[in-house]
Scaffold this motif. Sequence first.
Motif: not given
Length: 198
Positions: A121, A129, A132-133, A136, A151, A154, A170, A174
């Motif tokens: 982040g 990113a 992380l995606s 997730a 995130s 980020c 992003l 979320l």
Amino acid sequence: ARKMLEEGLVNVLAGGISRSAQDYVCRKLRLVGTARSIETLASLLLDQETSHIARYALARIPDEKATKALRDALPHVSNKLKPGIIGSLGVRRDTKSIEAISNLLDDSDSQIAQAAAYSLGLIGTSASATSLSRFAKKAPANMKMPVADASLICAERLLADGKKTEAIALYKELRGDDQPKQVKVAATKGMLIAAAQK
């Protein structure tokens, strides 16, 4: 005088001094350390007793070699020391560490995994990113909030760096139904801020 002081401290540190003296010298090198201190400080990173203070000193030196020293130490330090090294690489926004840090997202040690998420982040690039995606989508329950928080950080970094499209993408992720209310609210706020930017 500053250069002479640094040289003196480095020579003392390399000369085999007590643990308390090492601590004192590293604290001083946090203030006056330059590229000349990096090699000696890096040699202390793998030692359980000196790793933290050496890392703090290296983190203050604005030189790519200091970042490289931290990056090179990551695979070799104990699990207890890994979160600190990971965190420092995140603070320094080391894009060369993204792959190595991403590989630690599913580490069995929750402190390492959470440090990896937070670090990605902080690095705040399109590549972090993406990492992380991807994670997730398969993150275990104990990692869902750390990954969501990372995130959000980020996305803020992306937006601050002028990468509005990536940030909004992003934020949209979320706002999914699988996210807690506070994450959705933060993501919505982020999207409104992004939309207001030219």
